[in-house]
Design a protein around this motif. Structure first.
Motif, mmCIF file in Angstrom:
data_model
loop_
_atom_site.group_PDB
_atom_site.id
_atom_site.type_symbol
_atom_site.label_atom_id
_atom_site.label_comp_id
_atom_site.label_asym_id
_atom_site.label_seq_id
_atom_site.Cartn_x
_atom_site.Cartn_y
_atom_site.Cartn_z
ATOM 1 N N ILE A 1 -18.245 3.938 31.930
ATOM 2 C CA ILE A 1 -19.703 3.779 31.957
ATOM 3 C C ILE A 1 -20.286 4.451 30.721
ATOM 4 C CG2 ILE A 1 -21.798 4.109 33.308
ATOM 5 C CD1 ILE A 1 -19.605 2.458 34.725
ATOM 6 N N THR A 2 -21.217 3.754 30.064
ATOM 7 C CA THR A 2 -21.879 4.319 28.895
ATOM 8 C C THR A 2 -23.289 3.749 28.796
ATOM 9 O OG1 THR A 2 -21.646 4.767 26.517
ATOM 10 C CG2 THR A 2 -21.101 2.536 27.250
ATOM 11 N N SER A 3 -23.973 4.106 27.710
ATOM 12 C CA SER A 3 -25.201 3.443 27.280
ATOM 13 C C SER A 3 -25.029 3.203 25.796
ATOM 14 C CB SER A 3 -26.427 4.327 27.540
ATOM 15 O OG SER A 3 -27.612 3.684 27.120
ATOM 16 N N SER A 4 -25.520 2.077 25.312
ATOM 17 C CA SER A 4 -25.317 1.742 23.900
ATOM 18 C C SER A 4 -26.638 1.890 23.172
ATOM 19 C CB SER A 4 -24.774 0.316 23.771
ATOM 20 O OG SER A 4 -24.000 0.168 22.609
ATOM 21 N N ASP A 5 -26.687 2.827 22.215
ATOM 22 C CA ASP A 5 -27.975 3.158 21.616
ATOM 23 C C ASP A 5 -27.828 3.648 20.180
ATOM 24 O OD1 ASP A 5 -30.841 3.828 21.473
ATOM 25 O OD2 ASP A 5 -30.716 3.959 23.655
ATOM 26 N N ASN A 6 -28.952 3.643 19.491
ATOM 27 C CA ASN A 6 -29.027 4.127 18.122
ATOM 28 C C ASN A 6 -28.498 5.552 18.008
ATOM 29 O OD1 ASN A 6 -30.982 5.622 15.958
ATOM 30 N ND2 ASN A 6 -30.532 3.536 15.336
ATOM 31 N N PHE A 7 -27.911 5.861 16.870
ATOM 32 C CA PHE A 7 -27.324 7.198 16.673
ATOM 33 C C PHE A 7 -28.346 8.305 16.938
ATOM 34 C CE2 PHE A 7 -29.632 7.071 12.783
ATOM 35 C CZ PHE A 7 -29.730 8.379 12.333
ATOM 36 N N ALA A 8 -29.612 8.058 16.583
ATOM 37 C CA ALA A 8 -30.648 9.083 16.767
ATOM 38 C C ALA A 8 -30.807 9.450 18.235
ATOM 39 C CB ALA A 8 -31.973 8.605 16.196
ATOM 40 N N SER A 9 -30.691 8.434 19.117
ATOM 41 C CA SER A 9 -30.877 8.655 20.550
ATOM 42 C C SER A 9 -29.770 9.488 21.165
ATOM 43 C CB SER A 9 -30.943 7.309 21.284
ATOM 44 O OG SER A 9 -31.922 6.484 20.727
ATOM 45 N N TRP A 10 -28.621 9.538 20.487
ATOM 46 C CA TRP A 10 -27.487 10.319 20.984
ATOM 47 C C TRP A 10 -27.450 11.707 20.359
ATOM 48 C CZ3 TRP A 10 -25.311 9.275 25.285
ATOM 49 C CH2 TRP A 10 -25.103 7.958 25.720
ATOM 50 N N GLY A 11 -28.584 12.163 19.855
ATOM 51 C CA GLY A 11 -28.667 13.517 19.323
ATOM 52 C C GLY A 11 -28.551 13.606 17.824
ATOM 53 N N GLY A 12 -28.240 12.471 17.168
ATOM 54 C CA GLY A 12 -28.104 12.485 15.724
ATOM 55 C C GLY A 12 -29.410 12.426 14.976
ATOM 56 N N GLY A 13 -30.525 12.246 15.709
ATOM 57 C CA GLY A 13 -31.840 12.156 15.083
ATOM 58 C C GLY A 13 -32.639 13.434 15.212
ATOM 59 N N GLY A 14 -33.952 13.290 15.257
ATOM 60 C CA GLY A 14 -34.846 14.443 15.256
ATOM 61 C C GLY A 14 -34.912 15.172 16.588
ATOM 62 N N GLU A 15 -35.633 16.284 16.562
ATOM 63 C CA GLU A 15 -35.744 17.146 17.736
ATOM 64 C C GLU A 15 -36.366 16.434 18.940
ATOM 65 O OE1 GLU A 15 -34.682 20.253 18.213
ATOM 66 O OE2 GLU A 15 -33.783 20.314 16.216
ATOM 67 N N GLU A 16 -37.169 15.400 18.696
ATOM 68 C CA GLU A 16 -37.809 14.716 19.819
ATOM 69 C C GLU A 16 -36.785 14.095 20.769
ATOM 70 O OE1 GLU A 16 -37.861 11.606 16.426
ATOM 71 O OE2 GLU A 16 -37.879 13.797 16.666
ATOM 72 N N TYR A 17 -35.565 13.876 20.289
ATOM 73 C CA TYR A 17 -34.516 13.318 21.140
ATOM 74 C C TYR A 17 -33.698 14.390 21.858
ATOM 75 C CZ TYR A 17 -35.410 8.831 18.852
ATOM 76 O OH TYR A 17 -35.992 7.675 18.402
ATOM 77 N N HIS A 18 -33.813 15.628 21.427
ATOM 78 C CA HIS A 18 -32.950 16.695 21.943
ATOM 79 C C HIS A 18 -33.533 17.299 23.216
ATOM 80 C CE1 HIS A 18 -31.416 17.253 17.535
ATOM 81 N NE2 HIS A 18 -31.105 16.090 18.057
ATOM 82 N N VAL A 19 -33.443 16.525 24.287
ATOM 83 C CA VAL A 19 -34.004 16.943 25.573
ATOM 84 C C VAL A 19 -32.869 17.145 26.570
ATOM 85 C CG1 VAL A 19 -36.191 15.781 25.150
ATOM 86 C CG2 VAL A 19 -34.351 14.533 26.312
ATOM 87 N N GLU A 20 -33.162 17.877 27.640
ATOM 88 C CA GLU A 20 -32.123 18.232 28.602
ATOM 89 C C GLU A 20 -31.527 17.004 29.285
ATOM 90 O OE1 GLU A 20 -29.300 20.216 30.452
ATOM 91 O OE2 GLU A 20 -30.616 21.016 28.863
ATOM 92 N N ASP A 21 -32.340 15.981 29.546
ATOM 93 C CA ASP A 21 -31.789 14.778 30.178
ATOM 94 C C ASP A 21 -30.770 14.087 29.272
ATOM 95 O OD1 ASP A 21 -32.956 14.941 32.643
ATOM 96 O OD2 ASP A 21 -34.618 13.583 32.206
ATOM 97 N N LEU A 22 -30.972 14.151 27.957
ATOM 98 C CA LEU A 22 -29.968 13.594 27.050
ATOM 99 C C LEU A 22 -28.672 14.385 27.166
ATOM 100 C CD1 LEU A 22 -28.966 11.723 24.805
ATOM 101 C CD2 LEU A 22 -29.892 13.365 23.146
ATOM 102 N N ASN A 23 -28.771 15.699 27.203
ATOM 103 C CA ASN A 23 -27.575 16.527 27.332
ATOM 104 C C ASN A 23 -26.817 16.204 28.624
ATOM 105 O OD1 ASN A 23 -28.565 17.663 25.007
ATOM 106 N ND2 ASN A 23 -29.258 19.557 25.977
ATOM 107 N N ARG A 24 -27.557 16.004 29.699
ATOM 108 C CA ARG A 24 -26.930 15.653 30.973
ATOM 109 C C ARG A 24 -26.305 14.259 30.903
ATOM 110 N NH1 ARG A 24 -31.519 16.016 35.141
ATOM 111 N NH2 ARG A 24 -29.863 15.473 36.614
#
Length: 414
Positions: A189-212
């Motif tokens: 199981i995965t999600s397919s997304d832009n590199f930024a959405s997986w933490g490679g982008g700005g701080e706006e993406y670096h949220v706890e739900d992403l880490n989970r």
């Protein structure tokens, strides 16, 4: 087809082997190249490809060494028909192999309207997930991955993106179905997304739900598109001052090498973020590609990036890099899809394929045509031939040298 007693044990052995082959075995295995796939052949997206047309495409992809394809949505018949086509091909030829990363489309509430609400999800998402689950159960020998959403978290997808918590909710749901025995335990199981959405982008993406989410998925499927960024973030693309004296072909080659390094840098940025939160997940490339035509940002009056020569070079570079490093690369894409920019035939989105709609092999595949890889195979009933009638000199007339930064500034000032 009726099998003799002599053939039956071999068939059972084949089926058992395929059942045992998992996403872990396939992804990053150069014997099973990955490809993004859409079989739509018409400007009108309502015209679904037939089962026979899908079989044509599967045979062409298999001939190229592709062993796993990626689909994007299940609310239309396309994905289920692809699975049916593969299943029929396997019955016709027990040695035929093709696996699928099945995409489930995810929207926010009121997506693609002027009332978009990114804080809530669409009520239709549940049905999309349920259909993906049903197909994974129906074709466990073919579906090896379910991907929850396509570029569904990246914020520039302003018409439909959702918050990471929505993707996490559905990933957790699918993982529980595996735990409960409702889905195969080896289904990834995965999600397919832009590199930024997986933490490679700005701080706006670096949220706890992403880490989970990163900790919940079985692997990360990230997108990287240097071709698009020849316009949006072109610093790597311009001919640098110290290369102005090079030949045209040397400038092009240098730009393509920088494009590969650009993608490698985005991959590394995701890897660094994943490791930084204490996670250890395989990272594969869910999408990358290079268009061959553009009448806007990437064409002669823009970054001069799009032509068949550059597509072929990027395809070669990214395949060599990912194969060497055991990274799956769902190259975008197998075939041109003219519905993507339906009102603009020369729009770049229509021209990412390695094949044209009619079945002409673009320059990236000319060597395969010469070697007879596609002998006896067709597309739209046409035998496979080369674009430009195989005339490389004619092709090269459409290949432009990347601009210097000064040239771009001068163009915009005029």
């Amino acid at each position: 087809m009726i099998w003799s007693c002599k053939e039956t044990p071999k068939l059972k052995e084949q089926e058992q082997a395929e059942t045992m082959l998992t996403a872990k075995d396939i992804l990053g295995n150069p014997e099973y190249l990955a490809m993004s796939y859409g079989g739509y052949r018409n400007v009108d997206h309502d015209i679904e490809p037939t089962i026979e047309e899908l079989k044509e495409d599967m045979k062409l992809l298999a001939a190229m060494g592709v062993g796993i394809i990626r689909t994007y949505k299940v609310f239309l018949p396309h994905a289920s028909n692809v699975l049916k086509a593969i299943s029929e091909l396997k019955k016709e030829d027990p040695n035929f192999e093709m696996y699928v990363m099945l995409g489930a489309w995810i929207n926010c509430k009121n997506a693609f309207t002027d009332q978009v609400d990114h804080s809530q999800e669409s009520e239709e998402n549940a049905a999309e997930i349920d259909k993906a689950v049903a197909l994974a159960k129906q074709y466990p020998d073919i579906v090896k991955v379910i991907a929850v959403g396509n570029e569904a978290m990246v914020k520039w997808q302003a018409l439909y993106y959702v918050q990471p918590g929505v993707i996490l909710k559905w990933v957790d749901h699918l993982q529980k179905l595996k735990t409960d025995g409702e889905l195969p335990k080896d289904l990834w199981i995965t999600s397919s997304d832009n590199f930024a959405s997986w933490g490679g982008g700005g701080e706006e993406y670096h949220v706890e739900d992403l880490n989970r989410l990163i900790k919940a998925v079985d692997f990360i499927s990230m997108h990287t598109y240097p071709m698009h960024d020849t316009h949006y973030n072109p610093g790597f693309w311009y001919v640098p001052d110290d290369e102005v004296g090079l030949s045209d072909m040397e400038k092009i080659e240098s730009a393509m090498i920088r494009s590969l390094e650009y993608s490698k840098g985005q991959y590394q940025s995701v890897s660094d973020y994943v490791k930084g939160i204490g996670a250890d997940k395989p990272i594969h490339i869910g999408e990358t590609g290079w268009a061959t035509v553009s009448n806007s940002f990437y064409g002669p009056n823009g970054s001069r990036a799009t032509d068949e020569f550059k597509e072929a070079r990027f395809h070669e570079l990214i395949r060599n890099y990912t194969n060497k490093n055991k990274i799956a690369c769902f190259y975008f894409e197998g075939f041109d899809e003219p519905w993507k920019d339906a009102t603009n035939p020369e729009g770049s989105e229509n021209h990412f394929g390695l094949f044209t709609v009619e079945g002409k092999a673009k320059y990236a595949l000319w060597d395969m045509v010469d070697k007879g890889v596609f002998n006896g195979l067709t597309r739209n009933g046409n035998p496979i031939s080369k674009t430009y009638n195989g005339d490389k000199e004619a092709l090269m007339k459409d290949v432009l040298v990347p601009p210097t930064e000064e040239e771009v500034l001068a163009h915009h000032s005029n």
